[in-house]
Enzyme design. Sequence first.
Site, PDB file in Angstrom:
ATOM      1  N   GLU A  90       0.973  -1.317  -0.045  1.00 56.05           N
ATOM      2  CA  GLU A  90      -0.169   0.137   0.391  1.00 56.05           C
ATOM      3  C   GLU A  90       1.004   1.230   0.082  1.00 56.05           C
ATOM      4  OE1 GLU A  90      -3.916  -1.450   1.993  1.00 56.05           O
ATOM      5  OE2 GLU A  90      -3.063  -0.577   3.318  1.00 56.05           O
ATOM      6  N   CYS A 103       3.219   8.735   0.497  1.00 55.70           N
ATOM      7  CA  CYS A 103       4.043   8.257   1.961  1.00 55.70           C
ATOM      8  C   CYS A 103       3.974   5.840   1.277  1.00 55.70           C
ATOM      9  CB  CYS A 103       3.521   7.370   3.059  1.00 55.70           C
ATOM     10  SG  CYS A 103       3.672   7.000   3.749  1.00 55.70           S
ATOM     11  N   CYS A 110       6.987  -7.104   6.606  1.00 58.42           N
ATOM     12  CA  CYS A 110       8.126  -6.397   8.082  1.00 58.42           C
ATOM     13  C   CYS A 110       8.856  -7.673   9.104  1.00 58.42           C
ATOM     14  CB  CYS A 110       7.432  -4.547   8.338  1.00 58.42           C
ATOM     15  SG  CYS A 110       9.158  -4.007   9.331  1.00 58.42           S
ATOM     16  N   CYS A 114       7.058  -4.487  15.685  1.00 57.98           N
ATOM     17  CA  CYS A 114       6.879  -4.186  16.571  1.00 57.98           C
ATOM     18  C   CYS A 114       5.727  -4.214  16.912  1.00 57.98           C
ATOM     19  CB  CYS A 114       7.005  -2.244  15.991  1.00 57.98           C
ATOM     20  SG  CYS A 114       9.149  -1.799  15.146  1.00 57.98           S
ATOM     21  N   CYS A 117       1.649  -2.142  15.633  1.00 54.73           N
ATOM     22  CA  CYS A 117       2.315  -1.605  14.488  1.00 54.73           C
ATOM     23  C   CYS A 117       1.264  -3.672  13.103  1.00 54.73           C
ATOM     24  CB  CYS A 117       3.768  -1.403  13.500  1.00 54.73           C
ATOM     25  SG  CYS A 117       3.337  -1.331  11.755  1.00 54.73           S
ATOM     26  N   CYS A 340      -1.791   5.827  10.295  1.00 54.72           N
ATOM     27  CA  CYS A 340       0.237   5.367  10.061  1.00 54.72           C
ATOM     28  C   CYS A 340      -0.372   3.473  10.787  1.00 54.72           C
ATOM     29  CB  CYS A 340       0.806   5.994  11.144  1.00 54.72           C
ATOM     30  SG  CYS A 340       1.392   7.279  10.790  1.00 54.72           S
TER      31      CYS A 340
HETATM   32  N1  SAH Z   1       9.430   0.917   9.406  1.00 56.28           N
HETATM   33  C1  SAH Z   1       9.423   2.177   9.605  1.00 56.28           C
HETATM   34  C2  SAH Z   1       8.439   3.551   8.323  1.00 56.28           C
HETATM   35  C3  SAH Z   1       7.183   2.139   8.113  1.00 56.28           C
HETATM   36  S1  SAH Z   1       5.935   3.036   9.975  1.00 56.28           S
HETATM   37  C4  SAH Z   1       9.472   3.115  11.424  1.00 56.28           C
HETATM   38  O1  SAH Z   1       9.023   2.203  11.676  1.00 56.28           O
HETATM   39  O2  SAH Z   1       9.296   3.989  11.298  1.00 56.28           O
HETATM   40  C5  SAH Z   1       5.081   4.765   9.656  1.00 56.28           C
HETATM   41  C6  SAH Z   1       5.305   5.238  11.615  1.00 56.28           C
HETATM   42  O3  SAH Z   1       3.918   4.665  11.956  1.00 56.28           O
HETATM   43  C7  SAH Z   1       6.741   4.939  12.485  1.00 56.28           C
HETATM   44  O4  SAH Z   1       6.680   5.823  13.260  1.00 56.28           O
HETATM   45  C8  SAH Z   1       5.262   3.814  12.828  1.00 56.28           C
HETATM   46  O5  SAH Z   1       5.959   3.528  14.718  1.00 56.28           O
HETATM   47  C9  SAH Z   1       3.904   4.857  13.052  1.00 56.28           C
HETATM   48  N2  SAH Z   1       3.359   2.962  14.153  1.00 56.28           N
HETATM   49  C10 SAH Z   1       2.772   1.995  13.502  1.00 56.28           C
HETATM   50  N3  SAH Z   1       2.148   0.883  14.151  1.00 56.28           N
HETATM   51  C11 SAH Z   1       0.991   2.452  14.116  1.00 56.28           C
HETATM   52  C12 SAH Z   1      -0.476   2.707  15.265  1.00 56.28           C
HETATM   53  N4  SAH Z   1      -0.841   1.390  14.909  1.00 56.28           N
HETATM   54  N5  SAH Z   1      -0.925   3.336  14.872  1.00 56.28           N
HETATM   55  C13 SAH Z   1      -0.086   4.605  15.410  1.00 56.28           C
HETATM   56  N6  SAH Z   1       0.879   4.227  14.949  1.00 56.28           N
HETATM   57  C14 SAH Z   1       2.068   3.382  14.509  1.00 56.28           C
HETATM   58 FE1  SF4 Z   2       8.356  -2.457  10.686  1.00 59.40          FE
HETATM   59 FE2  SF4 Z   2       5.446  -1.344  11.201  1.00 59.40          FE
HETATM   60 FE3  SF4 Z   2       8.066  -1.783  12.959  1.00 59.40          FE
HETATM   61 FE4  SF4 Z   2       7.912   0.283  11.902  1.00 59.40          FE
HETATM   62  S1  SF4 Z   2       6.712  -0.158  12.949  1.00 59.40           S
HETATM   63  S2  SF4 Z   2       9.780  -1.314  11.599  1.00 59.40           S
HETATM   64  S3  SF4 Z   2       7.111  -1.182   9.649  1.00 59.40           S
HETATM   65  S4  SF4 Z   2       6.806  -3.346  12.254  1.00 59.40           S
END
Ligand code: SAH
Ligand code: SF4
Length: 353
Positions: A90, A103, A110, A114, A117, A340
Amino acid sequence: MKELIGLSFDALTQELIAMGEKPFRAKQLWHWIYNKGETDFSKMTTLAKPFQAKLAGLYTVTHPKIVTEQTSVDRTRKWLVEFQDGKQVECVYIPEADRGAVCISTQVGCAQGCRFCHTGTQKMMRNLTAGEIVGQFMTARDSYGEWPTPTDETRYLSNIVVMGMGEPLYNFDHLKTALRILMDGDGIAISKRKITVSTAGMADHIPELADLGVKLAVSLHAPNDDIRNQIMPINRKFPLKTLIEACKEYQRRSERRQFITMEYVMLKGINDQPEHARELMELVKGLEVKFNLIPFHYWDGAPFEPSSNNAIHRFSKILEENWFAAPIRRSRGEDIMAACGQLKSAKGNIDKG
Ligand code: SAH
Ligand code: SF4
């Protein structure tokens, strides 16, 4: 057939030399591909017909295919795009009044996992190629008809944030090639000041982003290792001390001490208390940072809840009273699951083995 999008200018020149063409043809071809967005060799009218035919016999110029396109009530637009092998990611356009950011993703799925996420719950399928990273932006331009490359002042798709699916610094070689193509003034021409790369904290490559000249955003999300270890597995490999040191090195190496955006997702009862805000300010001492507080976007089965508005505002206020910028990120495109951490790949998690 070999795909041309994603080859560096030098690599493209080498291809033409190998075909027996003059190296200066690379400049013309580059302009057609990246300034005009042309994918059909027969429409590249400044190239001689026999050269067009020769190219068509050996190469393709492909923008990723749009599988679905959704536009939110707030005009945020989301595409599910598909690559040659059927894998999908996406990609989102976030409009502001007179400009906007695209974006883009760097991996299918990934591997970082995390816990807050949605992308992190999906299996990591593969890295995107440089061409697939650049291609997402080209597809977004197709959708808005923004070819040839408009002058800086008139374009809507003015910025790029590498904040989609995947951890960009774990696909660093392809990312670098892609960024150089996106920044090239004779092609897509997005200036380095308008590109931000977001990382979960892969410290090894952070300083090199300063050499490329792009902006850095760090998904910090926690004021200490205890909390960060619980929510971000990458912290065990690159604990906060290492991460902050890498950020300092980025700042030493960047022109004009480029500030760093520290992203901080607000998780109820986990990292949203006043003492966490104070600890956070200690942690970033010696760095030029702006915070960006992100309300947590809940997804089905997520192990966290969003912090209350009160908690978020209280947190922001503590930081701002101490002269830190700490805006609360306005959520965009929630009705189409474009916010996000909500991105997913419809086919990405089906292992075709
Ligand atoms: N992998 C990279 C970039 C993609 S994530 C990273 O982790 O930075 C983009 C942003 O969205 C990151 O700051 C991530 O921590 C945040 N994010 C992920 N899941 C989220 C959620 N459920 N609600 C709000 N922000 C989230
Ligand atoms: Fe991967 Fe999501 Fe963590 Fe970014 S926030 S590194 S996309 S698992």
